[in-house]
Design an enzyme around this catalytic site. Structure first.
Site, mmCIF file in Angstrom:
data_model
loop_
_atom_site.group_PDB
_atom_site.id
_atom_site.type_symbol
_atom_site.label_atom_id
_atom_site.label_comp_id
_atom_site.label_asym_id
_atom_site.label_seq_id
_atom_site.Cartn_x
_atom_site.Cartn_y
_atom_site.Cartn_z
ATOM 1 N N LEU A 1 6.582 5.582 4.998
ATOM 2 C CA LEU A 1 6.979 4.940 6.256
ATOM 3 C C LEU A 1 8.322 4.213 6.169
ATOM 4 O O LEU A 1 9.057 4.159 7.157
ATOM 5 C CB LEU A 1 5.880 3.985 6.732
ATOM 6 C CG LEU A 1 4.751 4.716 7.478
ATOM 7 C CD1 LEU A 1 3.556 3.803 7.704
ATOM 8 C CD2 LEU A 1 5.254 5.266 8.810
ATOM 9 N N ALA B 1 0.851 -1.195 0.000
ATOM 10 C CA ALA B 1 0.000 0.000 0.000
ATOM 11 C C ALA B 1 0.886 1.244 0.000
ATOM 12 O O ALA B 1 2.072 1.176 0.334
ATOM 13 C CB ALA B 1 -0.936 0.008 1.201
ATOM 14 N N PHE B 2 0.294 2.382 -0.365
ATOM 15 C CA PHE B 2 1.102 3.590 -0.546
ATOM 16 C C PHE B 2 1.799 4.021 0.742
ATOM 17 O O PHE B 2 2.787 4.749 0.708
ATOM 18 C CB PHE B 2 0.235 4.726 -1.122
ATOM 19 C CG PHE B 2 -0.473 5.561 -0.100
ATOM 20 C CD1 PHE B 2 0.132 6.676 0.449
ATOM 21 C CD2 PHE B 2 -1.764 5.242 0.335
ATOM 22 C CE1 PHE B 2 -0.505 7.461 1.400
ATOM 23 C CE2 PHE B 2 -2.408 6.015 1.275
ATOM 24 C CZ PHE B 2 -1.773 7.124 1.812
ATOM 25 N N LYS B 3 1.291 3.583 1.881
ATOM 26 C CA LYS B 3 1.868 4.030 3.147
ATOM 27 C C LYS B 3 3.335 3.616 3.293
ATOM 28 O O LYS B 3 4.088 4.257 4.014
ATOM 29 C CB LYS B 3 1.014 3.537 4.303
ATOM 30 C CG LYS B 3 -0.331 4.277 4.312
ATOM 31 C CD LYS B 3 -1.309 3.794 5.338
ATOM 32 C CE LYS B 3 -2.567 4.649 5.346
ATOM 33 N NZ LYS B 3 -3.533 4.269 4.277
ATOM 34 N N ASP B 4 3.745 2.558 2.578
ATOM 35 C CA ASP B 4 5.158 2.162 2.608
ATOM 36 C C ASP B 4 6.079 3.272 2.096
ATOM 37 O O ASP B 4 7.227 3.366 2.526
ATOM 38 C CB ASP B 4 5.394 0.940 1.710
ATOM 39 C CG ASP B 4 4.817 -0.344 2.297
ATOM 40 O OD1 ASP B 4 4.800 -0.486 3.527
ATOM 41 O OD2 ASP B 4 4.390 -1.209 1.493
#
Ligand SMILES: *Cc1c(COP(=O)(O)O)cnc(C)c1O
Length: 463
Positions: A116, A110-113
């Protein structure tokens, strides 16, 4: 570069302190004192560069000397080294004027990687330098937990405790958390709902003595470093499509407003963005606010795009601060009014600026499923439901410039919805193919703050 609180707290902090603090002490969110400006020549100079090189160039003015250049360059290189596509964030053309920006080639799909993975490295670096330890405590309904755990697993300076509602996350999402067996990772399956998880986390942060003692920290998108890390892929995509000599538009599937806020930041830095389109599911508070100039709370309905099922978008406050002419006192007054009454009508000037800056639209569940099916038929692409929400909205948006949809998750993260729409069950990538055979470790806890505090105290090494 110094940072201010959106609620006017005068103590200006440097990047490393903002990274560790998360939320400002006056309850506001940190924003940069000024927006760094890139000239057209500077943008052109970044064309054709590798993703991590663009990340370094974009982050450097935000880090503002708090980390030496050579170290920042190394951290950005390392952060994206294990992404599974060599372009890191590739573009794919769907139609004459429509593209997707694939943000699911990181470790948890997911884009949160994208932010993060970098934020985890920045935390480690800053904590090692200061000789400190922290305890990250967070609640997740799906994608933030896996990405946060993947970002800090194995760290010598961080313990992470993630609460998820027992039995209520998808099996893929749960296993992306519970199969990480590093000793600093602590998964809690709470006997309750996601809201219960969030309330318990808030209760821990609200106990200031406890918070200071265990040095609690957060990794949700209230943390400025996450927004900064997300600016990079908008720049990377725009340059690939001809910026700064040709403008582009972006359409972003939106929940907490963190992702689209990063696109707005890129625009404030001088990147020529024609339209910024906010796409929501039927939990459409943000779309309604943009279209009507009034922010009004409604109850949340569960959808097939769970990462966008939110009631209040915490990052919206950063935009309110800008629209209010960066007046912290006015922002604080408006946010307080909204918290108290569940409603806020923006004054005429702010309303106009909001409508000038953003377009918005919402997709129903049927729109979302139809879009997944249609994309499969007309392009051969299988898109996840969050991406489909934004494609639906983008196809109805006015834009002369190429319109780029942020594709925020891999379809295999939401296989049930994709199968319902297409009859095809998307497979996990090879590196996760054995996810369902891996050993799980998780502690089931009752919905009780005192029990959770004992749990954190027993596991956190920071004190
Ligand atoms: C988190 C998430 C979103 C929403 O992003 P915000 O920054 O909260 O607006 C959209 N899609 C997916 C797949 C997500 O994980």
């Amino acid at each position: 570069m110094r940072y201010l609180s959106t609620r006017g707290e005068p103590a200006a902090l440097a990047f490393d302190d903002v990274l560790l603090a998360g939320l400002a002490r006056d309850g506001g969110l940190y924003v940069p004192e000024t927006w760094p400006q890139f000239s057209a020549a500077e943008w052109r100079g970044l064309r054709g560069k590798r993703y991590h090189e663009i990340a370094f160039a974009v982050l450097k003015p935000y880090v503002g000397g708090a980390i030496p250049d050579a170290d920042l360059a190394r951290l950005t290189r390392e952060a994206y080294a294990n992404f599974t596509h060599q372009a890191v964030a590739p573009l794919k053309q769907l139609d004459a004027n429509l593209w997707t920006l694939e943000l699911f080639h990181g470790p948890t799909l997911a884009f949160k990687d994208y932010a993060l993975q970098l934020v985890g490295k920045l935390f480690d670096y800053v904590l090692a330098k200061k000789g400190q330890r922290i305890t990250i405590v967070g609640a997740t309904s799906g994608d933030t937990g896996p990405a946060g755990i993947a970002a800090v697993a194995g760290s010598q300076h961080i313990d992470i405790v993630v609460l998820h509602p027992n039995g209520r996350t998808s099996p893929v999402q749960r296993r992306q958390m519970t199969t990480v067996l590093d000793p600093n990772v602590h998964n809690v399956a709470l006997e309750g709902t996601f809201d219960d998880c969030q309330d318990l986390v808030k209760a821990l942060f609200g106990d200031l003595e406890f918070r200071d003692r265990y040095r609690l920290s957060a990794i949700n998108s209230i943390n400025w470093a996450r927004i900064a890390g997300q600016i990079v892929y908008y720049v990377h995509a725009a340059l690939a499509l001809g910026a700064p000599d040709r403008p582009v538009s972006f359409c972003v599937p939106t929940g907490n407003f963190g992702n689209v806020l990063a696109a707005d930041a890129a625009r404030r830095m001088g990147l020529p963005i024609e339209r910024l389109v906010v796409a929501t599911n039927r939990n459409d508070i943000v779309a309604r606010t943009i279209l009507t100039g009034t922010m009004a709370l409604e109850s949340v309905a569960p959808t097939i795009t769970p990462s966008m099922d939110i009631q209040v978008s915490s990052n919206f406050e950063r935009l309110v601060f800008e629209l209010a002419g960066r007046d912290g006192r006015a922002t604080a007054a408006m946010m307080t009014e909204f918290r108290q009454s569940g409603k806020l009508a923006f004054p005429q000037g702010m309303k106009g600026a909001l409508a000038d800056g953003f377009d918005a639209g919402a997709a129903s569940e049927a729109d979302t499923l139809n879009t997944i099916a249609k994309m499969r038929l007309t392009t051969g692409e299988i898109v996840d439901p969050h991406t489909a929400v934004a494609i639906h909205v983008a196809q109805r948006a006015k834009s002369d410039a190429p319109i780029v949809v942020a594709s925020t998750a891999h379809p295999a993260k939401f296989p049930d919805a994709v199968e319902k729409a297409t009859g095809i069950r998307p497979a996990l990538p090879d590196f996760l193919a054995d996810l369902f055979e891996r050993e799980e470790r998780v502690d089931i806890l009752p919905n009780d703050a005192a029990t959770l505090k004992k749990y954190v105290a027993a596991h956190a090494k920071a004190q």
